[in-house]
Design a protein around this motif. Structure first.
Motif, mmCIF file in Angstrom:
data_model
loop_
_atom_site.group_PDB
_atom_site.id
_atom_site.type_symbol
_atom_site.label_atom_id
_atom_site.label_comp_id
_atom_site.label_asym_id
_atom_site.label_seq_id
_atom_site.Cartn_x
_atom_site.Cartn_y
_atom_site.Cartn_z
ATOM 1 N N ILE A 17 0.836 -1.206 0.000
ATOM 2 C CA ILE A 17 0.000 0.000 0.000
ATOM 3 C C ILE A 17 0.868 1.252 0.000
ATOM 4 O O ILE A 17 0.603 2.210 -0.735
ATOM 5 N N ILE A 20 2.260 1.768 -3.585
ATOM 6 C CA ILE A 20 1.275 2.296 -4.535
ATOM 7 C C ILE A 20 1.023 3.777 -4.268
ATOM 8 O O ILE A 20 0.975 4.596 -5.185
ATOM 9 N N ASN A 21 0.869 4.128 -2.991
ATOM 10 C CA ASN A 21 0.540 5.513 -2.671
ATOM 11 C C ASN A 21 1.659 6.468 -3.039
ATOM 12 O O ASN A 21 1.417 7.522 -3.628
ATOM 13 N N ILE A 24 1.812 6.778 -6.929
ATOM 14 C CA ILE A 24 0.753 7.544 -7.593
ATOM 15 C C ILE A 24 0.824 9.016 -7.192
ATOM 16 O O ILE A 24 0.673 9.902 -8.039
ATOM 17 N N LEU A 25 1.081 9.282 -5.912
ATOM 18 C CA LEU A 25 1.254 10.677 -5.507
ATOM 19 C C LEU A 25 2.433 11.278 -6.270
ATOM 20 O O LEU A 25 2.355 12.415 -6.764
ATOM 21 N N SER A 27 3.584 10.386 -9.244
ATOM 22 C CA SER A 27 3.294 10.637 -10.653
ATOM 23 C C SER A 27 2.384 11.849 -10.789
ATOM 24 O O SER A 27 2.527 12.630 -11.736
ATOM 25 N N ALA A 28 1.454 12.020 -9.839
ATOM 26 C CA ALA A 28 0.586 13.198 -9.895
ATOM 27 C C ALA A 28 1.402 14.472 -9.745
ATOM 28 O O ALA A 28 1.233 15.425 -10.513
ATOM 29 N N LEU A 29 2.317 14.476 -8.770
ATOM 30 C CA LEU A 29 3.125 15.677 -8.535
ATOM 31 C C LEU A 29 4.030 15.969 -9.728
ATOM 32 O O LEU A 29 4.127 17.108 -10.187
ATOM 33 N N SER A 31 3.775 14.984 -12.884
ATOM 34 C CA SER A 31 3.138 15.399 -14.130
ATOM 35 C C SER A 31 2.441 16.744 -13.967
ATOM 36 O O SER A 31 2.353 17.505 -14.925
ATOM 37 N N SER A 32 1.960 17.049 -12.749
ATOM 38 C CA SER A 32 1.348 18.363 -12.572
ATOM 39 C C SER A 32 2.398 19.446 -12.763
ATOM 40 O O SER A 32 2.135 20.497 -13.331
ATOM 41 N N PHE B 358 -4.357 13.180 -8.070
ATOM 42 C CA PHE B 358 -4.289 14.344 -8.958
ATOM 43 C C PHE B 358 -5.127 15.484 -8.382
ATOM 44 O O PHE B 358 -4.740 16.645 -8.452
ATOM 45 N N TYR B 485 -4.989 21.503 -14.693
ATOM 46 C CA TYR B 485 -4.287 20.559 -15.572
ATOM 47 C C TYR B 485 -4.538 20.798 -17.048
ATOM 48 O O TYR B 485 -4.026 20.057 -17.870
#
Lengths: 519, 519
Positions: A17, A20-21, A24-25, A27-29, A31-32, B358, B485
């Motif tokens: 867990i 994964i967290n 994903i956090l 990748s969000a940061l 790419s943002s 996101f 975004y």
């Protein structure tokens, strides 16, 4: 019972867990940051990365100082994990990443007046991290940890996800830089390469060496990507080995020597030399303003690649035929390293597959008109063919039992036990017509051919690794795909696919060495 | 020997290579179609899909008529594979996909004068495919094929990749349609929903019902996505089961009854009713032109979701505590269905994780200013928390041994053998203080609480499934993320993440039923 798996506790689930967290956090940061010009997004990303690096370092220090010192902490080591080539590779890429960080620091010195402290401090933290992590993995990569298992699992997934987030950040930074340049000047395709680090419109470098540093950074960043991937792979293996109990004795003491094998290495080295020469010619010509010279350079590059791939496909087919002739049993031992090897090989080959299939679709839809288009199509088709064949060859090779002579075999049976062989495989063994002893002398030519094939493929993979790693980007020089997919999309495909492709070639080299040893 | 794995032949490798190639070629074709306006690209894609469908159908017919008829073809069936709920779900979604195809055909009738024959013929082929595949999976999903194994493996990966490519095509079509509308009119966020199928600038519908069909198609397409995912999952399980030999007898004959369990189902049903009422209010208000009413609808939707997620998190924590109190052994049997269940659960949860993270990054970077922003942030944070907890609860639950009473246990030991239990787990068993017999009466309240938690979570997952499946898209109504975004990127994130999220809720329901049965 040699492979008793300890019951999976809560730490196993928790570590998944956490992984994964963070991923994903991250990748969000990341790419943002790429998509918006908000300054806070960039700041958040840097802080997140620094926090990850520091936490991972703290855990590694805790593990080295506390956990691994205790008795009972490491009862046994997995002899397959962290082989020498992987650790040497890690050290090498770590060294090159270190140089990259030093260049980055020197480069940032020129921007001190307009960069935030967080951004400037990042390479410093990364330098410390590189030292700690490389030391940690060099010493502990074979450990099967038995103590604090839950905490260790979480620490290892933290390390795994930190390295993957760093990898993502590097890939996306690179793409954004390329895109930034490309948007300014999309017609002069030469300009795509002049990647610049840290030049905002309003911020100029205060010392004269920035240009040099930036050019050097462009060549160094792929090594940092590889370093992150290597470290992730080793962390994953350690995670799989937590709580595992293996019998300490390693049966494989295969030595590497080139006795009786000469055709493969010779042709391979010839190929490398020829590839290097044409690659240098390509690099010189492609920089020229002259359109015709550029097309000529592309033509040569395409033809060389097609020749290399055809030869490789041919040799691989020969190798697969040899497998048919020289049948051996499959290895049935449990071995996380081998499973990971196969998994990484297949996943890394996806990158090349994606680029090739996107090329095929583009050429087919627009209708190949010129020579270059046709050659591009043939190159893509051959790449798909070669990747499929080579994956087959390596995966089959990794699953074959190592060759043992009769005396070896006798010793082998005495010292090692293969308790996981099912009855079925024993049945098959007795059904097979040729016994170990009779096979020894008769089949040696088959083994020689197999070793030749391995060595040739190894050399060919080296040259196919050198060309993209040192900046050959025909995907951006030949404008067909850019026109078809629009630049943004095509840059995304290439910038995600190509690092995987480079990793695939390196990983193939390592796997081919292993196949060479067992055949 | 109950679980003898046949040696993996070349077919295993070949089928993997086929799968990768079809998937990547498919994704290249599908995305090239989305990115360019070239007519040939669209044509190639349709032809590719039709070829895939026809090939898969031919293989399925061959399997049904030739392979499965022979003696020795199917020596045993995997009792865990293709459970009733999955097959009924497949039938249901197949039916709805059929209706979708009929609507599509009727819709295309209006565009006959300007659509190519290939495009119009596609839904017809798909209708036939739906029939053949649903029949095939209903009959054969439990087979452990022993004959023509290589060919069967290739056929099954062909089926798997066909379904995944169909899924990709549907997801991308949907995104492109939304994008097309959004580009025309990005400010009136209402308009984003008016998805229209097949309206090019120059091509008008020739009959008056096109609008109705298009609206209906919008509600039907998520079911087609689910159908593709269900079929892929079943094909994958069949592929894993090729050549496998399991002992025919199934030990689990657990019956579903709600005796003594009332708190969980009752509160759950109350929650579903409350959720439905507010959802209908939301759907009515969000269509209005009035900005204030729309914000009010969003406010209610956010609050309802937050309440549901908080309750779910609370119940899940209670459930996890119960696991601690009511310790049981872990199941150690090999079971591809369970591994897939866990894998799908984790992968499907990624979709929701991505959307939530996101959102968190966007709100944090812009700084939550209004009520709606704050609620949006809380919703995202709670989603992450709830997903983590629920994954934990379900995965732990699936790995627990089913509850057996003392008499049952005696019978159980006689009829079934657990040969894969390692010595370690047997040791652990003897160390445990409470024996089966003493546990039976004392712990029944713990089992009741567990069953209550399962039923409540089940209902909550149903309502969280209904809301997005029937068109709640607060992600596009609340403009914060779109602004941060840019629309293209955010639409890509939501349109990939949301189908996974919907699938996750459905899959959770199924897994929770299983957890309910074993607890």
């Amino acid at each position: 019972l040699p492979h008793v798996q300890a019951p999976r506790g809560g730490g196993w689930l928790l570590s998944g867990i956490i992984c994964i967290n963070i991923l994903i956090l991250g990748s969000a940061l990341v790419s943002s940051n790429a998509l918006t010009s908000e300054v806070t997004a960039a700041l958040h990303r840097q802080i997140f990365l620094i926090v990850l690096l520091v936490l991972t370092m703290l855990w590694m220090i805790f593990y080295t100082v506390v956990t691994s010192r205790k008795d009972q902490a490491v009862l046994c080591k997995d002899s397959h994990a962290g082989p020498l080539w992987l650790r040497v590779g890690l050290l090498l890429f770590g060294l090159l990443s270190l140089i990259m960080d030093i260049f980055k620091i020197a480069n940032y010195m020129g921007y001190l007046h307009c960069k935030s402290a967080v951004e400037v401090s990042f390479p410093f933290v990364q330098v410390v991290f590189l030292f700690v992590q490389t030391y940690f993995l060099w010493i502990h990569s074979k450990d099967c940890v038995q103590l604090h298992t839950d905490f260790t699992r979480c620490g290892l997934t933290l390390m795994l996800s930190t390295n993957l987030v760093m990898w993502m950040a590097a890939v996306i930074d690179e793409s954004v830089h390329q895109l930034g340049i490309a948007n300014l000047d999309v017609n002069v395709s030469n300009a795509i390469y002049r990647v610049s680090y840290g030049d905002e419109c309003s911020c100029n470098c205060s010392h004269p060496f920035c240009d040099i540093f930036e050019k050097a950074l462009y060549y160094l960043y792929p090594f940092n990507l590889e370093y992150c991937l290597f470290a992730s792979a080793m962390a994953y293996i350690m995670w799989k080995n937590v709580g595992r109990i293996v019998d300490g004795q390693s049966c494989h003491s295969l030595k590497f020597h080139l006795k009786n094998v000469c055709l493969g290495p010779l042709t391979g080295i010839l190929l490398v030399v020829a590839g290097l020469v044409t690659f240098i010619v390509y690099k010189m010509d492609i920089q020229k303003e002259n359109e015709e010279r550029r097309n000529e350079a592309l033509l040569i590059h395409f033809i060389v690649n097609i020749v290399i791939l055809s030869l490789m496909s041919g040799f691989t087919v020969v190798g697969c035929v040899m497998y048919r002739l020289d049948r051996r049993e499959h290895v049935s031992e449990k071995n996380p390293s081998r499973s990971l090897d196969v998994g990484l090989l297949v996943i890394a080959s996806m990158g090349q597959f994606i680029i090739s299939y996107f090329t095929i679709v583009a050429v087919m839809a627009t209708g190949a008109s010129g020579n270059l288009d046709a050659l591009n199509l043939i190159w893509a088709l051959l790449t798909v063919l070669e990747l499929g064949l080579q994956n087959c060859f390596i995966i089959k090779g990794l699953h074959r039992k190592p060759y043992v002579t009769t005396q070896d075999a006798a010793q082998h049976r005495n010292t090692c036990n293969f308790p996981e062989e099912t009855e079925m495989s024993i049945l098959m063994k007795s059904n097979e017509p040729s016994s170990l002893s009779s096979r020894h002398d008769k089949l040696s030519w088959k083994r020689r051919v197999l070793k030749d094939v391995c060595m040739f493929l190894l050399c060919a993979n080296v040259i196919l690794w050198i060309m993209p790693a040192f900046g050959a980007r025909p995907q951006f020089q030949h404008l067909l795909q850019i026109k078809f997919y629009k630049f943004t999309m095509w840059a995304a495909v290439v910038n995600v696919g190509l690092p995987f492709g480079i990793f695939y070639r390196m990983h193939s080299v390592a796997s081919l060495i292993e196949v060479y040893l067992v055949s």
